[in-house]
Motif scaffolding. Structure first.
Motif, PDB file in Angstrom:
ATOM      1  N   GLY A  56       0.799  -1.220   0.000  1.00 25.32           N
ATOM      2  CA  GLY A  56       0.000   0.000   0.000  1.00 25.32           C
ATOM      3  C   GLY A  56       0.829   1.265   0.000  1.00 25.32           C
ATOM      4  N   ASN A  57       0.328   2.287   0.680  1.00 23.72           N
ATOM      5  CA  ASN A  57       0.958   3.603   0.679  1.00 23.72           C
ATOM      6  C   ASN A  57       2.044   3.778   1.722  1.00 23.72           C
ATOM      7  OD1 ASN A  57      -0.555   4.652  -1.406  1.00 23.72           O
ATOM      8  ND2 ASN A  57      -2.223   5.240  -0.042  1.00 23.72           N
ATOM      9  N   GLY A  58       2.153   2.897   2.674  1.00 25.36           N
ATOM     10  CA  GLY A  58       3.154   3.091   3.712  1.00 25.36           C
ATOM     11  C   GLY A  58       2.937   2.166   4.886  1.00 25.36           C
ATOM     12  N   PHE A  59       3.415   2.600   6.055  1.00 25.02           N
ATOM     13  CA  PHE A  59       3.350   1.755   7.240  1.00 25.02           C
ATOM     14  C   PHE A  59       3.341   2.622   8.475  1.00 25.02           C
ATOM     15  CE2 PHE A  59       7.661   2.306   5.755  1.00 25.02           C
ATOM     16  CZ  PHE A  59       8.319   2.798   6.863  1.00 25.02           C
ATOM     17  N   MET A  60       3.071   1.985   9.625  1.00 23.13           N
ATOM     18  CA  MET A  60       3.056   2.676  10.916  1.00 23.13           C
ATOM     19  C   MET A  60       4.307   2.294  11.684  1.00 23.13           C
ATOM     20  SD  MET A  60       1.890   4.543  13.333  1.00 23.13           S
ATOM     21  CE  MET A  60       0.338   5.049  12.678  1.00 23.13           C
ATOM     22  N   ASP A  61       5.076   3.283  12.112  1.00 15.77           N
ATOM     23  CA  ASP A  61       6.246   3.055  12.954  1.00 15.77           C
ATOM     24  C   ASP A  61       5.748   2.918  14.386  1.00 15.77           C
ATOM     25  OD1 ASP A  61       8.569   3.126  14.456  1.00 15.77           O
ATOM     26  OD2 ASP A  61       9.438   4.818  13.376  1.00 15.77           O
ATOM     27  N   MET A  62       5.795   1.691  14.940  1.00 15.48           N
ATOM     28  CA  MET A  62       5.324   1.451  16.298  1.00 15.48           C
ATOM     29  C   MET A  62       6.336   1.913  17.339  1.00 15.48           C
ATOM     30  SD  MET A  62       2.259   0.204  16.133  1.00 15.48           S
ATOM     31  CE  MET A  62       1.937  -0.610  17.688  1.00 15.48           C
ATOM     32  N   GLY A  63       7.574   2.192  16.903  1.00 13.53           N
ATOM     33  CA  GLY A  63       8.588   2.640  17.849  1.00 13.53           C
ATOM     34  C   GLY A  63       8.927   1.564  18.867  1.00 13.53           C
ATOM     35  N   THR A  64       9.559   1.968  19.954  1.00 13.07           N
ATOM     36  CA  THR A  64       9.926   1.026  21.013  1.00 13.07           C
ATOM     37  C   THR A  64       9.197   1.330  22.318  1.00 13.07           C
ATOM     38  OG1 THR A  64      11.824   2.410  21.593  1.00 13.07           O
ATOM     39  CG2 THR A  64      12.216   0.599  20.041  1.00 13.07           C
ATOM     40  N   ASN A  65       8.358   2.355  22.329  1.00 14.54           N
ATOM     41  CA  ASN A  65       7.615   2.742  23.519  1.00 14.54           C
ATOM     42  C   ASN A  65       6.486   1.741  23.766  1.00 14.54           C
ATOM     43  OD1 ASN A  65       5.875   3.928  25.405  1.00 14.54           O
ATOM     44  ND2 ASN A  65       6.342   5.991  24.702  1.00 14.54           N
ATOM     45  N   THR A  66       6.495   1.098  24.914  1.00 16.35           N
ATOM     46  CA  THR A  66       5.480   0.087  25.227  1.00 16.35           C
ATOM     47  C   THR A  66       4.147   0.705  25.638  1.00 16.35           C
ATOM     48  OG1 THR A  66       6.278  -0.076  27.503  1.00 16.35           O
ATOM     49  CG2 THR A  66       7.189  -1.635  25.890  1.00 16.35           C
ATOM     50  N   ASN A  67       4.066   2.015  25.727  1.00 19.07           N
ATOM     51  CA  ASN A  67       2.818   2.687  26.084  1.00 19.07           C
ATOM     52  C   ASN A  67       2.041   3.176  24.865  1.00 19.07           C
ATOM     53  OD1 ASN A  67       3.091   2.456  28.912  1.00 19.07           O
ATOM     54  ND2 ASN A  67       4.585   4.105  28.870  1.00 19.07           N
ATOM     55  N   GLY A  68       2.687   3.205  23.685  1.00 18.86           N
ATOM     56  CA  GLY A  68       2.022   3.682  22.476  1.00 18.86           C
ATOM     57  C   GLY A  68       1.159   2.592  21.862  1.00 18.86           C
ATOM     58  N   SER A  69       0.067   2.987  21.243  1.00 21.21           N
ATOM     59  CA  SER A  69      -0.841   2.026  20.626  1.00 21.21           C
ATOM     60  C   SER A  69      -1.319   2.531  19.272  1.00 21.21           C
ATOM     61  CB  SER A  69      -2.076   1.792  21.508  1.00 21.21           C
ATOM     62  OG  SER A  69      -1.719   1.193  22.717  1.00 21.21           O
ATOM     63  N   LEU A  70      -1.673   1.598  18.425  1.00 22.70           N
ATOM     64  CA  LEU A  70      -2.315   1.885  17.153  1.00 22.70           C
ATOM     65  C   LEU A  70      -3.775   1.473  17.302  1.00 22.70           C
ATOM     66  CD1 LEU A  70      -2.315   2.496  14.071  1.00 22.70           C
ATOM     67  CD2 LEU A  70      -1.656   0.107  13.729  1.00 22.70           C
ATOM     68  N   ARG A  71      -4.665   2.401  17.054  1.00 25.21           N
ATOM     69  CA  ARG A  71      -6.095   2.104  17.193  1.00 25.21           C
ATOM     70  C   ARG A  71      -6.732   2.077  15.809  1.00 25.21           C
ATOM     71  NH1 ARG A  71      -7.455   2.738  22.603  1.00 25.21           N
ATOM     72  NH2 ARG A  71      -5.793   3.693  23.799  1.00 25.21           N
ATOM     73  N   HIS A  72      -7.606   1.102  15.605  1.00 25.51           N
ATOM     74  CA  HIS A  72      -8.256   0.919  14.313  1.00 25.51           C
ATOM     75  C   HIS A  72      -9.710   0.552  14.567  1.00 25.51           C
ATOM     76  CE1 HIS A  72      -9.165  -1.477  10.589  1.00 25.51           C
ATOM     77  NE2 HIS A  72      -8.549  -0.466  10.051  1.00 25.51           N
ATOM     78  N   GLN A  73     -10.605   1.120  13.776  1.00 21.79           N
ATOM     79  CA  GLN A  73     -12.010   0.789  13.924  1.00 21.79           C
ATOM     80  C   GLN A  73     -12.528   0.260  12.590  1.00 21.79           C
ATOM     81  OE1 GLN A  73     -15.258   3.804  14.692  1.00 21.79           O
ATOM     82  NE2 GLN A  73     -15.052   2.870  16.720  1.00 21.79           N
ATOM     83  N   LEU A  74     -13.232  -0.865  12.634  1.00 20.71           N
ATOM     84  CA  LEU A  74     -13.785  -1.491  11.440  1.00 20.71           C
ATOM     85  C   LEU A  74     -15.296  -1.536  11.571  1.00 20.71           C
ATOM     86  CD1 LEU A  74     -13.422  -3.250   8.823  1.00 20.71           C
ATOM     87  CD2 LEU A  74     -13.521  -5.221  10.358  1.00 20.71           C
ATOM     88  N   ASN A  75     -15.984  -1.027  10.555  1.00 19.28           N
ATOM     89  CA  ASN A  75     -17.433  -1.141  10.513  1.00 19.28           C
ATOM     90  C   ASN A  75     -17.751  -2.391   9.703  1.00 19.28           C
ATOM     91  OD1 ASN A  75     -20.107  -0.657  10.825  1.00 19.28           O
ATOM     92  ND2 ASN A  75     -20.210   1.036   9.375  1.00 19.28           N
ATOM     93  N   CYS A  76     -18.189  -3.436  10.359  1.00 20.00           N
ATOM     94  CA  CYS A  76     -18.341  -4.760   9.766  1.00 20.00           C
ATOM     95  C   CYS A  76     -19.787  -5.035   9.371  1.00 20.00           C
ATOM     96  CB  CYS A  76     -17.853  -5.812  10.758  1.00 20.00           C
ATOM     97  SG  CYS A  76     -17.844  -7.479  10.115  1.00 20.00           S
TER      98      CYS A  76
END
Length: 174
Positions: free
Chosen positions: A14-34
């Protein structure tokens, strides 16, 4: 990263990616309408060239922790869990609980009865011999054995990859 901030990271979809880093407190949130509620396989595609780690996958409040293996540079792998999605909004939270430097480029929701995607395996004709593949199509991650038969007076000197995300092992297994 759709703007090329990481020119050394290749092979993402696709167009790119998410850098999750090394911080254990950071999160990636995603919502799917199913609209197709029921049992699904949730797959996360990642690369983690610095070290192995763990990610927490929380879907609609149910938490799963999965191990992400260390990858080679520009190698992308997948981890999957089985889950049940509800009709309407489904909430996903990915957390890098292992603290490994990791990039995420796809989150894939596949219905339980959906056949895994297959890709064509094409070996082009070459002067001086023939090469054949053990299969004509393969799923991602499947091993494909190539056999080379050089014509008299010729020798196999190597492979040229035209297209695809392929890893060659020492015994010429793809």
């Amino acid at each position: 990263d759709p703007y090329g901030w990481y020119p050394s990271v290749r092979g993402h979809a696709g167009n790119g990616f998410m850098d999750m880093g090394t911080n254990t407190n950071g999160s990636l949130r995603h919502q799917l309408n199913c609209t197709n509620a029921g049992k699904h396989t949730l797959t996360v595609r990642y690369t983690s060239p610095s070290k192995a780690g763990n990610i927490s996958i929380t879907i609609n409040g149910t938490k799963h922790t999965v191990k992400c293996e260390k990858t080679a540079t520009n190698e992308w792998r997948k981890v999957s869990i089985n889950t049940t999605l509800k009709e309407g909004k489904n909430n996903l939270i990915l957390t890098n609980v292992g603290g490994a430097g990791m990039y995420i480029d796809q989150i894939i929701y596949t219905p339980e009865d959906f056949e895994e995607e297959k890709f064509l395996v094409t070996v082009r004709n070459a002067k001086g011999g023939t090469a054949t593949a053990s299969v004509t199509e393969a799923v991602e991650g499947q091993v494909v054995q190539l056999t080379v038969t050089p014509d008299d007076g010729y020798a196999h000197v190597g492979w040229e990859l035209i297209h695809g995300n392929v890893t060659v092992s020492d015994d010429n297994t793809f």
